[in-house]
Design an enzyme around this catalytic site. Structure first.
Site, mmCIF file in Angstrom:
data_model
loop_
_atom_site.group_PDB
_atom_site.id
_atom_site.type_symbol
_atom_site.label_atom_id
_atom_site.label_comp_id
_atom_site.label_asym_id
_atom_site.label_seq_id
_atom_site.Cartn_x
_atom_site.Cartn_y
_atom_site.Cartn_z
ATOM 1 N N GLU A 153 -10.374 6.236 4.501
ATOM 2 C CA GLU A 153 -9.375 5.646 5.397
ATOM 3 C C GLU A 153 -9.491 6.211 6.814
ATOM 4 O OE1 GLU A 153 -5.527 4.802 3.563
ATOM 5 O OE2 GLU A 153 -6.326 5.458 1.645
ATOM 6 N N ASP A 192 0.855 -1.179 0.000
ATOM 7 C CA ASP A 192 0.000 0.000 0.000
ATOM 8 C C ASP A 192 0.901 1.243 0.000
ATOM 9 O OD1 ASP A 192 -2.274 1.623 0.108
ATOM 10 O OD2 ASP A 192 -3.285 0.303 1.535
#
Length: 610
Positions: free
Chosen positions: A493, A288
């Protein structure tokens, strides 16, 4: 550049022979470059042409310029590709983008409902068709790779990425993994399990994420710790990856989160021994964004150790963020010193090259401009509209079941439309739309709820729109009913982690003030269940969970005015109060406000649960 007689340049040679041939010609520096993914803002001729970087991506909100259209993106990606093809070996880049509910980072594209809404449809074929449409709109930009789907199993709505999860139920997430076939195409019968697949130029390489357990963290904390036995991790969170792997998913992204205190990007057992060896995954594992920085404290310190740990654990391509120079230098040093064996480097590069050959990048590296006409087309918007109407979950219809509010009378003399979300396309789309975090306003091309209502009602019907209606409006005696749209502001997020889960912008007060005076339908725009106090639920006449529906607001009016009935069912348990959390239908006896699988229809006295 190498001679055209090379095996790796021959499209008729077997893919594994092409991979082996190309790998044998590469220097260590070229191998390391293939393992590096850089942000488009730093994609200079030096990195693409001289170094031969392997991949370029853009973070959410990073674009060629504001409101850049698909043709502008294609110009940019093609320019990057031309530079890459001028490198010594002429290896094309693979360009990646977060196309997680349509090609959502690009202006003018079709924005589909976020995954939680698609989970409410229970329609795996619909999700596959959305994958097909998304692939076409991504490919029109010259982009070959999307960081989707998210196959997290969200166990706690306090998590800021809960709307990226199809459901709290593993089985539903597994069914919705059909989007992989939509994005990549249908593998032929007998295709080797675990081997990457791409049908052709109208498809994109998919990325199942985030391996593994990201939806199960303690208290729903983003990048937190999932505390489970291996058996439960495998049963609840790993199972959807089997479905993705069986469909030939090209890449899998490691999770920022930890499992029992051990960060996934450093977890050799899970990334290598389980994912690659046990499950047979032959594509590449990608990190990521700036995930390696998180492997040390303070953040980003001792970066060389972070690189060594992640690559030795099984990470093949690294989304390096701002440390591209340092990453290349450190990875070369670690390979030359033997701290990372050359067998590990070669394995990573083989996997990356395999995906590039499978994707046909060597034969067709550039954008297909003939696809531009389908971006945001009527066909795709009708598909999104279908998805919206199938995703809506009717939670209440009338204070008295014998006197339902819905379907609404489209020929009523006067109606009130109110609320913070009635005429805000950005709120309707949620996070990961144009910008990373999402934003308010007319951020792209689409139809708000208010737009759709005005289009759907009769010619004689008067629509009053006031975001927060004043007392004199509410005192009017001739308003037949009100439609109040409230909900969450966009987030992504960690910005969406929320321990309270109340309706923002004084949403409950807006609902209450209207419902005190006028029969009221509430349309809740949110990525998850929110607190609905019993007194408020008692006041209102109708309640719809509309999730984050995207650009096609007419999917909502299709249903509330009775052209279609409701069919959506809750993909998650709707809790009564946050103190209950986590509450999941299979393993918690706490009484919810609405159970998992609940959903009313407008047909007399009918509802469904699972």
């Amino acid at each position: 550049m190498e001679s055209s007689s090379c095996i790796y340049k021959d499209p008729n040679s077997p893919i594994e022979a092409r991979v082996k041939d190309l790998l044998s010609r590469m220097t260590l520096k070229e191998k390391v470059a293939q393992m590096t993914q850089i942000e488009r803002s730093v994609a200079s001729p030096h990195y693409l042409q001289d170094l031969g970087i392997g991949s370029v991506m853009n973070v959410g909100g990073s674009a060629p310029f504001p409101n850049a259209k698909s043709s502008d993106w294609a110009d940019m990606v093609d320019w990057f590709q031309k530079l890459a093809l001028q490198s010594r070996l002429g290896i094309p880049i693979i360009y990646g983008i977060d196309a997680v509910h349509g090609n959502n980072g690009v202006y003018g594209t079709t924005i589909f409902p976020h995954n939680v809404g698609l989970g409410a449809t229970r329609d795996a074929d619909l999700v596959r068709r959305i994958g097909v449409a998304t692939a076409l709109e991504v490919r029109a930009c010259g982009i070959q790779y999307t960081f989707a789907p998210c196959v997290a199993v969200c166990r706690d709505p306090r998590w800021g990425r809960c709307y990226e999860s199809y459901s709290e139920d593993t089985n539903i997430v597994r069914e919705m993994a059909s989007i992989v076939t939509g994005l990549q195409g249908q593998p032929p019968e007998g295709h080797p399990n675990g081997y990457p697949f791409l049908a052709g130029r109208n498809n994109v390489i998919a990325c199942a994420k985030h391996f593994v357990g990201d939806g199960g963290t303690h208290k729903g904390l983003n990048e937190g710790d999932t505390i489970l036995s291996y058996e439960d991790l495998e049963r609840i969170h790993m199972a959807p990856y089997l479905d993705c792997i069986s469909q030939g998913v090209g890449t899998i992204m490691a999770s920022y989160s930890s499992w029992n205190g051990h960060q996934l990007h450093a977890h050799r057992f899970l990334l290598t021994e389980v994912l690659k060896d046990k499950l047979g995954f032959k594509g590449f594992v990608i990190s990521d964004w700036e995930a390696l920085d998180r492997l040390s404290k303070p953040l980003g310190s001792n970066y060389r150790l972070c690189v060594s740990t992640a690559v030795n654990a099984g990470t093949d391509m690294v989304m390096v963020g701002q440390k591209h120079r340092e990453f290349v230098k450190d990875l070369i040093f670690l390979a030359e010193s033997g701290e990372i064996p050359m067998t590990r480097i070669d394995d990573a590069v083989e996997r990356i090259l395999r995906v590039k050959f499978v994707a046909g990048l060597f034969e067709h590296p550039f954008a297909d401009r003939s696809l531009l006409d389908i971006v945001g087309s009527k066909l795709h918007r009708e598909l999104a509209r279908e998805a919206v109407r199938k995703s809506l979950v009717l939670l209440k219809n009338g204070k008295d079941p014998k006197k339902p509010l819905l379907p609404l009378d489209r020929s009523a003399k006067k109606i009130l439309v109110a609320g913070t979300h009635a005429d805000d396309l950005g709120y309707q789309c949620g996070g990961w739309t144009i910008g990373w975090n999402g934003m308010s306003g007319r951020i792209t091309i689409g139809t708000t709820i208010l737009d759709a209502i005005k289009e759907a009602i009769g010619e004689e019907t008067e629509v009053i729109y006031e975001k927060i209606p004043p007392p004199d409006t509410l005192a009017s005696q001739d308003i037949s009913y009100a439609i109040v749209a409230v909900g969450e502001d966009p987030y992504a997020e960690f910005t969406g982690d929320n321990p309270e889960l109340v309706i923002p912008f004084n949403g409950a007060d807006i609902i209450s003030s209207v419902a005190d005076k006028i029969p009221t339908l509430v349309v809740l725009i949110s990525g998850r269940p929110l607190v609905i106090e019993p007194w408020l639920l008692k006041k209102i006449d109708g309640l719809i969970a509309a999730w984050l529906p995207g650009t096609e607001g007419e999917g909502i009016t299709d249903v509330i005015f009775g052209d279609y009935d409701f069919s959506g069912r809750l993909p998650v348990t709707w809790f009564r109060k946050v103190e209950q959390l986590p509450v999941n239908f299979r393993d918690n006896s706490s009484e919810p406000l609405f159970p998992f699988g609940f959903g009313l229809t407008c047909k007399a006295d009918t509802s469904s649960t699972e």
